[in-house]
Design a protein around this motif. Structure first.
Motif, PDB file in Angstrom:
ATOM      1  N   SER A  35     -41.798  -1.920 -56.132  1.00  0.00           N
ATOM      2  CA  SER A  35     -42.548  -1.097 -56.890  1.00  0.00           C
ATOM      3  C   SER A  35     -42.083   0.396 -57.125  1.00  0.00           C
ATOM      4  N   ALA A  36     -41.137   0.940 -56.107  1.00  0.00           N
ATOM      5  CA  ALA A  36     -40.562   2.279 -56.287  1.00  0.00           C
ATOM      6  C   ALA A  36     -39.704   2.346 -57.503  1.00  0.00           C
ATOM      7  N   ILE A  37     -38.807   1.410 -57.690  1.00  0.00           N
ATOM      8  CA  ILE A  37     -37.711   1.464 -58.564  1.00  0.00           C
ATOM      9  C   ILE A  37     -38.336   1.428 -60.186  1.00  0.00           C
ATOM     10  N   LYS A  38     -39.764   0.890 -60.154  1.00  0.00           N
ATOM     11  CA  LYS A  38     -40.215   0.906 -61.431  1.00  0.00           C
ATOM     12  C   LYS A  38     -41.117   2.148 -61.856  1.00  0.00           C
ATOM     13  N   GLY A  39     -41.177   3.100 -60.896  1.00  0.00           N
ATOM     14  CA  GLY A  39     -41.817   4.445 -61.016  1.00  0.00           C
ATOM     15  C   GLY A  39     -41.085   5.212 -62.161  1.00  0.00           C
ATOM     16  N   ILE A  40     -41.842   5.717 -62.901  1.00  0.00           N
ATOM     17  CA  ILE A  40     -41.000   6.441 -63.990  1.00  0.00           C
ATOM     18  C   ILE A  40     -40.728   7.777 -63.222  1.00  0.00           C
ATOM     19  N   ASP A  41     -40.969   8.207 -62.189  1.00  0.00           N
ATOM     20  CA  ASP A  41     -40.503   9.547 -61.598  1.00  0.00           C
ATOM     21  C   ASP A  41     -38.996   9.084 -61.228  1.00  0.00           C
ATOM     22  N   TYR A  42     -38.916   8.065 -60.559  1.00  0.00           N
ATOM     23  CA  TYR A  42     -37.568   7.542 -59.938  1.00  0.00           C
ATOM     24  C   TYR A  42     -36.446   7.090 -61.417  1.00  0.00           C
ATOM     25  N   ILE A  43     -37.149   6.610 -62.023  1.00  0.00           N
ATOM     26  CA  ILE A  43     -36.187   6.212 -63.440  1.00  0.00           C
ATOM     27  C   ILE A  43     -35.690   7.357 -63.938  1.00  0.00           C
ATOM     28  N   LEU A  44     -36.487   8.636 -64.171  1.00  0.00           N
ATOM     29  CA  LEU A  44     -36.034   9.646 -65.066  1.00  0.00           C
ATOM     30  C   LEU A  44     -35.038  10.309 -63.797  1.00  0.00           C
ATOM     31  N   LYS A  45     -35.432  10.432 -62.656  1.00  0.00           N
ATOM     32  CA  LYS A  45     -34.614  11.189 -61.867  1.00  0.00           C
ATOM     33  C   LYS A  45     -32.925  10.507 -61.881  1.00  0.00           C
ATOM     34  N   ALA A  46     -32.912   9.126 -61.772  1.00  0.00           N
ATOM     35  CA  ALA A  46     -31.781   8.231 -61.775  1.00  0.00           C
ATOM     36  C   ALA A  46     -30.966   8.649 -63.138  1.00  0.00           C
ATOM     37  N   LEU A  47     -31.651   8.598 -64.263  1.00  0.00           N
ATOM     38  CA  LEU A  47     -31.028   8.745 -65.421  1.00  0.00           C
ATOM     39  C   LEU A  47     -30.644  10.248 -65.659  1.00  0.00           C
ATOM     40  N   GLU A  48     -31.153  11.143 -65.048  1.00  0.00           N
ATOM     41  CA  GLU A  48     -30.831  12.561 -65.016  1.00  0.00           C
ATOM     42  C   GLU A  48     -29.445  12.720 -64.582  1.00  0.00           C
TER      43      GLU A  48
END
Length: 75
Positions: A35-48
């Motif tokens: 569930s966490a890895i699908k969260g937009i916040d975590y996705i954007l942080k990782a991509l940044e």
């Protein structure tokens, strides 16, 4: 799942999700933190914090297609 194929992105997820070193594997991310890895916040942080060369192929294709569409629209 594509995001977890990139070693660099997985490392960012481990850091942001406060995972223990014993959990540093793709299976733990996909099963325990699904569930966490699908969260937009975590996705954007990782991509940044990851270079675009480290993006999964599917994400690179989406990014390039969007940039092409934007440049066609602007011109």
């Amino acid at each position: 799942m594509d995001m977890t194929c990139s070693k660099s992105i997985r490392e960012e997820y481990y850091k942001y999700l406060n995972m223990m070193p014993v959990e540093y594997n793709q299976k733990s991310l996909l099963l325990q933190k699904k569930s966490a890895i699908k969260g937009i916040d975590y996705i954007l942080k990782a991509l940044e914090n990851v270079k675009s060369q480290s993006y999964p192929i599917s994400l690179r294709k989406i990014k390039n297609a969007l940039l092409d569409d934007i440049s066609d629209y602007v011109q």
